[in-house]
Enzyme design. Structure first.
Site, PDB file in Angstrom:
ATOM      1  N   PRO A  66       0.840  -1.200   0.000  1.00 27.33           N
ATOM      2  CA  PRO A  66       0.000   0.000   0.000  1.00 27.33           C
ATOM      3  C   PRO A  66       0.876   1.251   0.000  1.00 27.33           C
ATOM      4  O   PRO A  66       1.903   1.293   0.685  1.00 27.33           O
ATOM      5  CB  PRO A  66      -0.821  -0.127   1.284  1.00 27.33           C
ATOM      6  CG  PRO A  66      -0.121  -1.143   2.121  1.00 27.33           C
ATOM      7  CD  PRO A  66       0.700  -1.986   1.209  1.00 27.33           C
ATOM      8  N   HIS A  67       0.478   2.233  -0.770  1.00 25.88           N
ATOM      9  CA  HIS A  67       1.284   3.444  -0.867  1.00 25.88           C
ATOM     10  C   HIS A  67       0.416   4.645  -1.227  1.00 25.88           C
ATOM     11  O   HIS A  67      -0.697   4.493  -1.723  1.00 25.88           O
ATOM     12  CB  HIS A  67       2.404   3.270  -1.895  1.00 25.88           C
ATOM     13  CG  HIS A  67       1.910   2.906  -3.262  1.00 25.88           C
ATOM     14  ND1 HIS A  67       1.583   1.612  -3.615  1.00 25.88           N
ATOM     15  CD2 HIS A  67       1.673   3.651  -4.364  1.00 25.88           C
ATOM     16  CE1 HIS A  67       1.178   1.585  -4.863  1.00 25.88           C
ATOM     17  NE2 HIS A  67       1.214   2.819  -5.350  1.00 25.88           N
TER      18      HIS A  67
END
Length: 149
Positions: A66-67
């Protein structure tokens, strides 16, 4: 490029308790808030959820990266988590995710942000690294696996 340049020991969670995507994202953001009380954890959580709505960051082989980007950040932050049970994360291979690398970056560092994501992706494509990550018996052992990466 070395992960330990961006990863603080407090940002390694050896046993995530969360059971859903949203909970995992909140749990990964929590150490940042603890380290920096002025950090907007709610905004970070929303940025990550918005990114997930564009397409899952569960890339397969039990891995999710996740980013997102936040204007308020001054530097890139990485938080690593491991779920011993696995979490349904809408991964591309439909399997639960157990390895999580959260990357939050300031808006103005797009090139470095992409290089870090690429480095993490290459690292996590190595089956021996994933095995060492998943079998580390303590948080310290997990940090050592990451420090050697």
């Amino acid at each position: 490029m070395r992960l330990e340049d961006y990863l603080q020991p407090e940002f390694v969670i050896g046993n995530l308790a969360s059971e859903s995507k949203s909970e995992v994202l909140a749990e990964l953001v929590a150490p940042i808030k603890k380290q920096w009380p002025d950090f907007d954890a709610k905004r970070a959580h929303q940025v990550l959820l918005d990114r997930e709505n564009l397409g899952t960051t569960g890339i397969g082989d039990g891995v999710a990266i996740p980013h997102g980007k936040m204007e308020s950040l001054e530097r890139i932050v990485i938080v690593v988590g491991r779920s011993l049970a696995g979490v349904s994360f809408d991964a591309l291979d439909f399997k639960p995710c157990r390895i999580f690398f959260l990357v939050l970056a300031p808006e103005h560092v797009a090139g470095l942000h992409l290089r870090i994501l690429a480095h993490i992706s290459r690292l996590l494509s190595d089956e021996s690294f994933r095995r060492a990550f998943l079998t580390a018996e303590t948080d310290e052992a997990l940090r050592q696996v990451l420090a050697a990466a």
